[in-house]
Write a protein that holds these residues in place. Structure first.
Motif, short mmCIF file in Angstrom:
data_model
loop_
_atom_site.label_atom_id
_atom_site.label_comp_id
_atom_site.label_asym_id
_atom_site.label_seq_id
_atom_site.Cartn_x
_atom_site.Cartn_y
_atom_site.Cartn_z
N PHE A 1 0.80 -1.22 0.00
CA PHE A 1 0.00 0.00 0.00
C PHE A 1 0.84 1.28 0.00
O PHE A 1 0.50 2.26 -0.67
CB PHE A 1 -0.94 0.00 1.21
CG PHE A 1 -1.92 -1.13 1.21
CD1 PHE A 1 -3.16 -0.99 0.62
CD2 PHE A 1 -1.61 -2.35 1.80
CE1 PHE A 1 -4.08 -2.03 0.63
CE2 PHE A 1 -2.51 -3.39 1.82
CZ PHE A 1 -3.75 -3.24 1.22
N ALA A 2 1.93 1.28 0.77
CA ALA A 2 2.74 2.50 0.87
C ALA A 2 3.32 2.92 -0.48
O ALA A 2 3.62 4.10 -0.69
CB ALA A 2 3.87 2.30 1.88
N LYS A 3 3.46 1.98 -1.38
CA LYS A 3 4.02 2.29 -2.69
C LYS A 3 3.11 3.22 -3.50
O LYS A 3 3.57 3.89 -4.44
CB LYS A 3 4.30 1.01 -3.48
CG LYS A 3 5.50 0.22 -2.94
CD LYS A 3 5.82 -0.95 -3.82
CE LYS A 3 7.11 -1.63 -3.37
NZ LYS A 3 8.29 -0.78 -3.59
N ILE A 4 1.82 3.23 -3.16
CA ILE A 4 0.91 4.16 -3.84
C ILE A 4 0.25 5.09 -2.81
O ILE A 4 -0.84 5.61 -3.03
CB ILE A 4 -0.16 3.42 -4.67
CG1 ILE A 4 -0.90 2.37 -3.84
CG2 ILE A 4 0.48 2.77 -5.90
CD1 ILE A 4 -2.08 1.74 -4.57
N ALA A 5 0.94 5.29 -1.68
CA ALA A 5 0.53 6.27 -0.66
C ALA A 5 -0.85 5.96 -0.06
O ALA A 5 -1.65 6.87 0.17
CB ALA A 5 0.56 7.69 -1.23
N LEU A 6 -1.10 4.67 0.20
CA LEU A 6 -2.35 4.27 0.85
C LEU A 6 -2.08 3.57 2.17
O LEU A 6 -0.95 3.16 2.46
CB LEU A 6 -3.16 3.35 -0.08
CG LEU A 6 -3.80 4.00 -1.31
CD1 LEU A 6 -4.55 2.96 -2.12
CD2 LEU A 6 -4.73 5.15 -0.91
N VAL A 7 -3.14 3.43 2.95
CA VAL A 7 -3.10 2.72 4.23
C VAL A 7 -3.51 1.27 4.00
O VAL A 7 -4.46 1.01 3.25
CB VAL A 7 -4.09 3.39 5.22
CG1 VAL A 7 -4.15 2.62 6.54
CG2 VAL A 7 -3.70 4.84 5.45
N PRO A 8 -2.85 0.29 4.61
CA PRO A 8 -3.29 -1.09 4.48
C PRO A 8 -4.75 -1.26 4.89
O PRO A 8 -5.19 -0.70 5.90
CB PRO A 8 -2.35 -1.86 5.42
CG PRO A 8 -1.11 -1.02 5.45
CD PRO A 8 -1.60 0.40 5.39
N ASP A 9 -5.48 -2.03 4.10
CA ASP A 9 -6.89 -2.24 4.39
C ASP A 9 -7.19 -3.73 4.31
O ASP A 9 -6.31 -4.57 4.48
CB ASP A 9 -7.78 -1.41 3.45
CG ASP A 9 -7.51 -1.68 1.97
OD1 ASP A 9 -7.09 -2.80 1.62
OD2 ASP A 9 -7.73 -0.76 1.15
#
Length: 263
Positions: A137-145
């Motif tokens: 997720f961090a690779k596209i600036a998101l939070v794990p869901d």
């Protein structure tokens, strides 16, 4: 049932649900989620099925969410990721977490992003030696869901879970085994047969006792010791009243394999 993104087969008491978009590395979209809901419901209702295996076709288990899919937007025109989580991922994780039959995630290849957390929501994870898991997720600036921030810390501890999420580094199958994320690692060449044999072995087990054991583990996450001991006593009474317990004891005394019926 007509399926376009999945393949559903039943052999003996084992149902296999294969993510079947190999040209997209089995990326998850709204259609696949809808079909997953349908086949998991079918699997749950089929009394002949005792074990459900979730796997992928082709080179990957799944690359996670299909980022080429049209995603909903808010009034300002911004992509809004809340509705897909509420409609698709959150119900799927709750379904897998409370599924009454044994679930096995069979990682034939990489399990990336949300698909890693979907795999971890299954009861048991097995992997091909070449497979890996990645909280990407961090690779596209998101939070794990997809339940990842709840499941992963409970498996590997909060510090390691956070490191895996912030670094977004892949975890190879052997390392995932050492971490306790994967129960067994099979050679790629024999993976399909090994998974089939493992699932068939589980399918011969006492289905009611398995359901009660799953309940005990789930409730242990919020119980103190006294509450858990009381729960164990209640569940053990229920197991002791079962046909399978009588069969298990009888088979032990007769020195033969038990023939469990899940009741």
């Amino acid at each position: 049932m007509s399926l376009t993104t999945l393949r559903y087969t039943v052999v003996g008491a084992v149902a296999t649900i294969s993510l079947a978009r190999p040209d997209k590395l089995n990326a998850l979209n709204a259609t696949m989620h809808a079909e997953l809901r349908d086949v998991l419901g079918l699997c749950e209702r089929d009394d002949a099925v005792r074990v459900a295996v979730l796997t992928g076709e082709g080179r990957a288990f799944s690359s996670g969410q299909d980022l080429t899919e049209d995603l909903p937007r808010d009034a300002a025109g911004r992509i809004d990721l809340g509705p897909p989580l509420e409609r698709d991922y959150n119900p799927l994780i709750r379904t897998l977490s409370g599924f009454p039959k044994v679930t096995v995630a069979a990682l034939n290849g990489p399990a990336v992003g949300a698909s890693m957390n979907i795999a971890l929501a299954c009861d048991i994870v097995v992997a091909a030696r070449s497979a890996y898991l990645q909280e990407a997720f961090a690779k596209i600036a998101l939070v794990p869901d997809a339940g990842g921030t709840w499941i992963l810390p409970r498996l590997v501890g909060p510090k390691r879970a956070l490191a895996l999420m912030l670094s977004a580094e892949p975890v190879q199958a052997e390392e995932a085994f050492r971490m306790g994320l994967v129960y067994k690692v099979f050679d790629d060449a024999t993976f399909t047969d090994e998974v089939a044999n493992f699932a068939a072995s589980l399918a011969k087990g006492p289905g009611l006792a398995f359901r009660l054991t799953k309940q005990a583990i789930q409730e242990s996450l919020s119980n103190d010791l006294t509450a858990q001991l009381e729960l164990e006593a209640r569940l053990q009474r229920a197991a002791g009243f079962s046909h399978d317990f009588i069969e298990g004891v009888t088979a032990f005394r007769q020195k033969r394999d038990p023939r469990f019926e899940g009741r």
